[in-house]
Design a protein around this motif. Structure first.
Motif, PDB file in Angstrom:
ATOM      1  N   GLU A  14      37.776  41.124  -7.641  1.00 47.45           N
ATOM      2  CA  GLU A  14      36.372  41.374  -7.994  1.00 47.45           C
ATOM      3  C   GLU A  14      35.502  40.176  -7.647  1.00 47.45           C
ATOM      4  O   GLU A  14      34.402  40.328  -7.099  1.00 47.45           O
ATOM      5  CB  GLU A  14      36.248  41.685  -9.487  1.00 47.45           C
ATOM      6  CG  GLU A  14      34.817  41.986  -9.892  1.00 47.45           C
ATOM      7  CD  GLU A  14      34.649  42.364 -11.361  1.00 47.45           C
ATOM      8  OE1 GLU A  14      33.500  42.655 -11.757  1.00 47.45           O
ATOM      9  OE2 GLU A  14      35.658  42.380 -12.104  1.00 47.45           O
ATOM     10  N   THR A  32      42.986  52.161  -3.342  1.00 49.24           N
ATOM     11  CA  THR A  32      44.179  51.867  -4.119  1.00 49.24           C
ATOM     12  C   THR A  32      45.327  52.657  -3.497  1.00 49.24           C
ATOM     13  O   THR A  32      45.125  53.417  -2.539  1.00 49.24           O
ATOM     14  CB  THR A  32      44.025  52.284  -5.593  1.00 49.24           C
ATOM     15  OG1 THR A  32      43.952  53.705  -5.662  1.00 49.24           O
ATOM     16  CG2 THR A  32      42.785  51.672  -6.220  1.00 49.24           C
ATOM     17  N   TRP A  43      31.864  48.122 -10.006  1.00 46.25           N
ATOM     18  CA  TRP A  43      32.980  47.695 -10.854  1.00 46.25           C
ATOM     19  C   TRP A  43      32.809  48.175 -12.286  1.00 46.25           C
ATOM     20  O   TRP A  43      33.801  48.456 -12.971  1.00 46.25           O
ATOM     21  CB  TRP A  43      33.148  46.180 -10.790  1.00 46.25           C
ATOM     22  CG  TRP A  43      33.873  45.780  -9.539  1.00 46.25           C
ATOM     23  CD1 TRP A  43      33.358  45.647  -8.289  1.00 46.25           C
ATOM     24  CD2 TRP A  43      35.265  45.504  -9.420  1.00 46.25           C
ATOM     25  NE1 TRP A  43      34.335  45.303  -7.392  1.00 46.25           N
ATOM     26  CE2 TRP A  43      35.525  45.198  -8.065  1.00 46.25           C
ATOM     27  CE3 TRP A  43      36.322  45.467 -10.325  1.00 46.25           C
ATOM     28  CZ2 TRP A  43      36.783  44.881  -7.595  1.00 46.25           C
ATOM     29  CZ3 TRP A  43      37.590  45.143  -9.862  1.00 46.25           C
ATOM     30  CH2 TRP A  43      37.815  44.856  -8.507  1.00 46.25           C
ATOM     31  N   ARG A  47      36.199  49.477 -13.916  1.00 43.07           N
ATOM     32  CA  ARG A  47      36.901  48.273 -14.365  1.00 43.07           C
ATOM     33  C   ARG A  47      37.927  48.586 -15.449  1.00 43.07           C
ATOM     34  O   ARG A  47      39.035  48.055 -15.458  1.00 43.07           O
ATOM     35  CB  ARG A  47      35.909  47.227 -14.856  1.00 43.07           C
ATOM     36  CG  ARG A  47      36.559  45.906 -15.232  1.00 43.07           C
ATOM     37  CD  ARG A  47      35.580  44.870 -15.735  1.00 43.07           C
ATOM     38  NE  ARG A  47      34.750  44.361 -14.653  1.00 43.07           N
ATOM     39  CZ  ARG A  47      33.477  44.643 -14.471  1.00 43.07           C
ATOM     40  NH1 ARG A  47      32.860  45.461 -15.308  1.00 43.07           N
ATOM     41  NH2 ARG A  47      32.797  44.143 -13.463  1.00 43.07           N
ATOM     42  N   GLU A  48      37.598  49.463 -16.409  1.00 43.58           N
ATOM     43  CA  GLU A  48      38.515  49.780 -17.508  1.00 43.58           C
ATOM     44  C   GLU A  48      39.787  50.459 -17.027  1.00 43.58           C
ATOM     45  O   GLU A  48      40.823  50.376 -17.683  1.00 43.58           O
ATOM     46  CB  GLU A  48      37.806  50.644 -18.550  1.00 43.58           C
ATOM     47  CG  GLU A  48      36.762  49.873 -19.336  1.00 43.58           C
ATOM     48  CD  GLU A  48      36.102  50.703 -20.418  1.00 43.58           C
ATOM     49  OE1 GLU A  48      36.572  51.832 -20.692  1.00 43.58           O
ATOM     50  OE2 GLU A  48      35.094  50.233 -20.989  1.00 43.58           O
ATOM     51  N   GLU A  49      39.732  51.116 -15.878  1.00 42.62           N
ATOM     52  CA  GLU A  49      40.932  51.753 -15.317  1.00 42.62           C
ATOM     53  C   GLU A  49      41.892  50.727 -14.724  1.00 42.62           C
ATOM     54  O   GLU A  49      43.042  51.044 -14.453  1.00 42.62           O
ATOM     55  CB  GLU A  49      40.534  52.768 -14.237  1.00 42.62           C
ATOM     56  CG  GLU A  49      39.730  53.927 -14.781  1.00 42.62           C
ATOM     57  CD  GLU A  49      39.337  54.894 -13.681  1.00 42.62           C
ATOM     58  OE1 GLU A  49      40.194  55.225 -12.835  1.00 42.62           O
ATOM     59  OE2 GLU A  49      38.158  55.305 -13.667  1.00 42.62           O
ATOM     60  N   GLN A  50      41.412  49.508 -14.494  1.00 43.35           N
ATOM     61  CA  GLN A  50      42.194  48.410 -13.920  1.00 43.35           C
ATOM     62  C   GLN A  50      42.950  48.839 -12.651  1.00 43.35           C
ATOM     63  O   GLN A  50      44.161  48.702 -12.557  1.00 43.35           O
ATOM     64  CB  GLN A  50      43.173  47.859 -14.958  1.00 43.35           C
ATOM     65  CG  GLN A  50      42.481  47.272 -16.155  1.00 43.35           C
ATOM     66  CD  GLN A  50      43.440  46.691 -17.169  1.00 43.35           C
ATOM     67  OE1 GLN A  50      44.610  47.027 -17.218  1.00 43.35           O
ATOM     68  NE2 GLN A  50      42.927  45.797 -17.983  1.00 43.35           N
ATOM     69  N   PRO A  51      42.218  49.353 -11.661  1.00 43.06           N
ATOM     70  CA  PRO A  51      42.890  49.760 -10.418  1.00 43.06           C
ATOM     71  C   PRO A  51      43.443  48.543  -9.675  1.00 43.06           C
ATOM     72  O   PRO A  51      42.879  47.457  -9.729  1.00 43.06           O
ATOM     73  CB  PRO A  51      41.778  50.433  -9.608  1.00 43.06           C
ATOM     74  CG  PRO A  51      40.514  49.832 -10.133  1.00 43.06           C
ATOM     75  CD  PRO A  51      40.763  49.520 -11.579  1.00 43.06           C
ATOM     76  N   THR A  52      44.563  48.743  -9.003  1.00 43.09           N
ATOM     77  CA  THR A  52      45.136  47.703  -8.151  1.00 43.09           C
ATOM     78  C   THR A  52      44.725  48.025  -6.726  1.00 43.09           C
ATOM     79  O   THR A  52      45.206  49.002  -6.139  1.00 43.09           O
ATOM     80  CB  THR A  52      46.669  47.670  -8.278  1.00 43.09           C
ATOM     81  OG1 THR A  52      46.993  47.411  -9.641  1.00 43.09           O
ATOM     82  CG2 THR A  52      47.263  46.585  -7.399  1.00 43.09           C
ATOM     83  N   TYR A  69      44.879  43.111  -3.575  1.00 41.91           N
ATOM     84  CA  TYR A  69      45.427  42.393  -4.719  1.00 41.91           C
ATOM     85  C   TYR A  69      46.808  41.806  -4.429  1.00 41.91           C
ATOM     86  O   TYR A  69      47.682  42.446  -3.850  1.00 41.91           O
ATOM     87  CB  TYR A  69      45.532  43.305  -5.942  1.00 41.91           C
ATOM     88  CG  TYR A  69      46.192  42.582  -7.092  1.00 41.91           C
ATOM     89  CD1 TYR A  69      45.486  41.639  -7.836  1.00 41.91           C
ATOM     90  CD2 TYR A  69      47.529  42.794  -7.381  1.00 41.91           C
ATOM     91  CE1 TYR A  69      46.098  40.937  -8.858  1.00 41.91           C
ATOM     92  CE2 TYR A  69      48.154  42.094  -8.407  1.00 41.91           C
ATOM     93  CZ  TYR A  69      47.433  41.168  -9.139  1.00 41.91           C
ATOM     94  OH  TYR A  69      48.045  40.463 -10.133  1.00 41.91           O
TER      95      TYR A  69
END
Length: 196
Positions: A14, A32, A43, A47-52, A69
């Motif tokens: 980010e 992803t 974002w 953001r709460e889904e925390q995608p890689t 990432y």
């Protein structure tokens, strides 16, 4: 033959996107393993889904930057826009040097003894219109003895690649036109300098 691209892996996904956006780059896509979060999503939307993120692609004029990432910063490759004639010549030279070649429909990679991969790209839809461009870059490598072979391969290039001895392969600085800030260091330690 035009230097247009670099790619690295980073834990600061980010922050890296924010830095390049502040320099006028636009997000072209966020991918992803299982899907995508392309603009207009921001974002705050995911953001709460925390995608890689496997790949985030950013563009500004003739410059294309990608990153994904990783647990640590790893510089991966640089890319060149080439004509069909240049492509065939570079492949022939790489074969003579016994460098591994990973040919694909979308792009081809040459693996150098520096552990730096060179992307050969013939499709011009990977860049946008505009005068923004990469003018030079400095790359650190542990062993400078192999750099003359890479320089020879890249001899038609007008944008110089400078080499510096370092503990590991890393992108130290890039020289660009039309970046808003004269001197910026991205979250991965890449020094971005405005072409004067």
């Amino acid at each position: 033959m035009q230097l247009f691209h670099y790619h690295y892996w980073t834990p600061f996904v980010e922050e890296t996107e924010q830095t390049y956006r502040s320099l006028g780059f636009e997000v072209n896509g966020r991918f992803t393993k299982d899907g995508f979060f392309h603009p207009p999503l921001t974002w705050d939307d995911f953001r709460e889904e925390q995608p890689t993120f496997r790949i985030i692609e950013m563009r500004k004029g003739q410059i294309n930057i990608t990153f994904g990432y990783s647990k640590k910063v790893l510089f991966d490759h640089i890319g060149f826009l080439v004509s069909d004639e240049e492509y065939n010549l570079l492949l022939a030279q790489a074969k003579k040097l016994n460098w591994p070649i990973q040919a694909g429909e979308r792009r081809t990679f040459l693996s150098t003894p520096l552990r730096l991969r060179l992307e050969l790209q013939r499709r011009t839809d990977v860049i946008e219109n505009g005068n923004d461009a990469l003018h030079a870059m400095t790359i650190a490598v542990p062993d400078l003895s192999q750099t003359p072979k890479v320089d020879q391969l890249l001899s038609p290039l007008n944008q110089p690649i400078h080499w510096q001895k370092g503990e590991r392969l890393s992108l130290l600085d890039v020289n660009m036109t039309n970046v808003d800030e004269m001197n910026t260091i991205d979250p991965n330690g890449v020094h971005i300098v405005k072409q004067t």
